[in-house]
Design a protein around this motif. Structure first.
Motif, PDB file in Angstrom:
ATOM      1  N   ARG A   3       5.555  48.473  19.157  1.00 42.76           N
ATOM      2  CA  ARG A   3       4.573  48.637  20.333  1.00 42.76           C
ATOM      3  C   ARG A   3       5.365  49.128  21.349  1.00 42.76           C
ATOM      4  O   ARG A   3       4.864  49.129  22.507  1.00 42.76           O
ATOM      5  N   MET A   4       6.629  49.640  21.381  1.00 42.49           N
ATOM      6  CA  MET A   4       7.377  50.069  22.338  1.00 42.49           C
ATOM      7  C   MET A   4       7.189  51.635  22.392  1.00 42.49           C
ATOM      8  O   MET A   4       6.710  52.377  21.516  1.00 42.49           O
ATOM      9  N   PRO A   5       7.287  52.374  23.469  1.00 40.76           N
ATOM     10  CA  PRO A   5       7.306  53.809  23.873  1.00 40.76           C
ATOM     11  C   PRO A   5       8.263  54.558  22.759  1.00 40.76           C
ATOM     12  O   PRO A   5       9.159  53.888  21.988  1.00 40.76           O
ATOM     13  N   VAL A   6       7.933  55.825  22.413  1.00 46.18           N
ATOM     14  CA  VAL A   6       8.816  56.505  21.526  1.00 46.18           C
ATOM     15  C   VAL A   6      10.482  56.435  21.654  1.00 46.18           C
ATOM     16  O   VAL A   6      10.999  56.808  20.880  1.00 46.18           O
ATOM     17  N   HIS A   7      10.588  56.518  22.973  1.00 42.39           N
ATOM     18  CA  HIS A   7      12.004  56.795  23.212  1.00 42.39           C
ATOM     19  C   HIS A   7      12.963  55.517  23.135  1.00 42.39           C
ATOM     20  O   HIS A   7      14.055  55.450  23.120  1.00 42.39           O
ATOM     21  N   VAL A   8      12.224  54.392  22.840  1.00 41.45           N
ATOM     22  CA  VAL A   8      13.031  53.165  22.390  1.00 41.45           C
ATOM     23  C   VAL A   8      13.814  53.208  21.057  1.00 41.45           C
ATOM     24  O   VAL A   8      13.323  53.585  20.045  1.00 41.45           O
ATOM     25  N   ASP A   9      15.031  53.111  21.168  1.00 39.80           N
ATOM     26  CA  ASP A   9      15.837  53.083  19.841  1.00 39.80           C
ATOM     27  C   ASP A   9      15.461  51.792  19.072  1.00 39.80           C
ATOM     28  O   ASP A   9      16.136  50.804  19.403  1.00 39.80           O
ATOM     29  N   ARG A  10      14.896  51.891  17.728  1.00 33.61           N
ATOM     30  CA  ARG A  10      14.543  50.789  17.151  1.00 33.61           C
ATOM     31  C   ARG A  10      15.731  50.079  16.555  1.00 33.61           C
ATOM     32  O   ARG A  10      15.766  49.013  16.314  1.00 33.61           O
ATOM     33  N   GLY A  45      13.875  37.554  22.884  1.00 30.66           N
ATOM     34  CA  GLY A  45      14.319  37.689  24.078  1.00 30.66           C
ATOM     35  C   GLY A  45      15.502  38.744  24.289  1.00 30.66           C
ATOM     36  O   GLY A  45      15.394  39.695  25.101  1.00 30.66           O
ATOM     37  N   ARG A  46      16.342  39.017  23.134  1.00 31.60           N
ATOM     38  CA  ARG A  46      17.395  39.921  22.974  1.00 31.60           C
ATOM     39  C   ARG A  46      16.707  41.160  22.699  1.00 31.60           C
ATOM     40  O   ARG A  46      17.199  42.252  23.363  1.00 31.60           O
ATOM     41  N   ALA A  47      15.829  41.280  21.936  1.00 32.37           N
ATOM     42  CA  ALA A  47      15.152  42.470  21.625  1.00 32.37           C
ATOM     43  C   ALA A  47      14.518  43.035  22.910  1.00 32.37           C
ATOM     44  O   ALA A  47      14.771  44.094  23.026  1.00 32.37           O
ATOM     45  N   LEU A  48      13.680  42.289  23.644  1.00 34.39           N
ATOM     46  CA  LEU A  48      13.012  42.723  24.647  1.00 34.39           C
ATOM     47  C   LEU A  48      14.022  43.279  25.698  1.00 34.39           C
ATOM     48  O   LEU A  48      13.778  44.033  26.476  1.00 34.39           O
ATOM     49  N   ASP A  49      15.137  42.528  26.104  1.00 34.33           N
ATOM     50  CA  ASP A  49      15.918  42.738  27.000  1.00 34.33           C
ATOM     51  C   ASP A  49      16.327  44.153  26.656  1.00 34.33           C
ATOM     52  O   ASP A  49      16.829  45.170  27.609  1.00 34.33           O
ATOM     53  N   GLU A  50      16.664  44.461  25.378  1.00 33.17           N
ATOM     54  CA  GLU A  50      17.062  45.805  25.084  1.00 33.17           C
ATOM     55  C   GLU A  50      16.147  47.078  25.431  1.00 33.17           C
ATOM     56  O   GLU A  50      16.559  48.044  25.844  1.00 33.17           O
ATOM     57  N   ALA A  51      14.859  46.641  25.002  1.00 32.96           N
ATOM     58  CA  ALA A  51      13.972  47.687  25.269  1.00 32.96           C
ATOM     59  C   ALA A  51      13.644  47.836  26.835  1.00 32.96           C
ATOM     60  O   ALA A  51      13.895  49.039  27.107  1.00 32.96           O
ATOM     61  N   ARG A  52      13.855  46.905  27.526  1.00 35.23           N
ATOM     62  CA  ARG A  52      14.031  47.085  28.963  1.00 35.23           C
ATOM     63  C   ARG A  52      14.952  47.853  29.529  1.00 35.23           C
ATOM     64  O   ARG A  52      15.136  48.718  30.423  1.00 35.23           O
ATOM     65  N   TYR A  53      16.359  47.718  28.985  1.00 34.59           N
ATOM     66  CA  TYR A  53      17.402  48.404  29.256  1.00 34.59           C
ATOM     67  C   TYR A  53      17.260  49.844  28.995  1.00 34.59           C
ATOM     68  O   TYR A  53      17.876  50.812  29.701  1.00 34.59           O
ATOM     69  N   GLN A  54      16.625  50.177  28.108  1.00 33.40           N
ATOM     70  CA  GLN A  54      16.521  51.654  27.445  1.00 33.40           C
ATOM     71  C   GLN A  54      15.458  52.266  28.562  1.00 33.40           C
ATOM     72  O   GLN A  54      15.254  53.309  28.783  1.00 33.40           O
TER      73      GLN A  54
END
Length: 80
Positions: free
Chosen positions: A22-29, A71-80
């Motif tokens: 559900r994240m933008p394509v630039h987010v590193d899965r 929480g950790r996964a969403l924090d990483e997505a926000r960081y990117q």
């Protein structure tokens, strides 16, 4: 302790991939998946069976881990 991690690792990985989808394509899965695994490790280390939650009932491990994994996964997505 490692039994909980091994038992729930596939679930944490699926959770990370569902969030990443559900994240933008630039987010590193893969980074999202790594952070989810770290969240799972934190959950394993901090889980206390039988400790009552806010409603007085004990939280299951999956409930506790879900908060930390997401929480950790969403924090990483926000960081990117």
């Amino acid at each position: 302790m490692s039994d909980l991690f091994a038992l729930h690792y596939a679930w944490a990985r699926r959770t990370a991939w569902k969030l990443a989808a559900r994240m933008p394509v630039h987010v590193d899965r893969e980074a999202i998946e790594q952070e989810a695994a770290i969240g799972l490790l934190e959950a394993v280390a901090s889980y206390r069976p039988g400790t009552p939650g806010h409603d007085g009932r004990p939280a299951s491990f999956r409930t506790w881990a879900g908060l930390l994994v997401r929480g950790r996964a969403l924090d990483e997505a926000r960081y990117q």
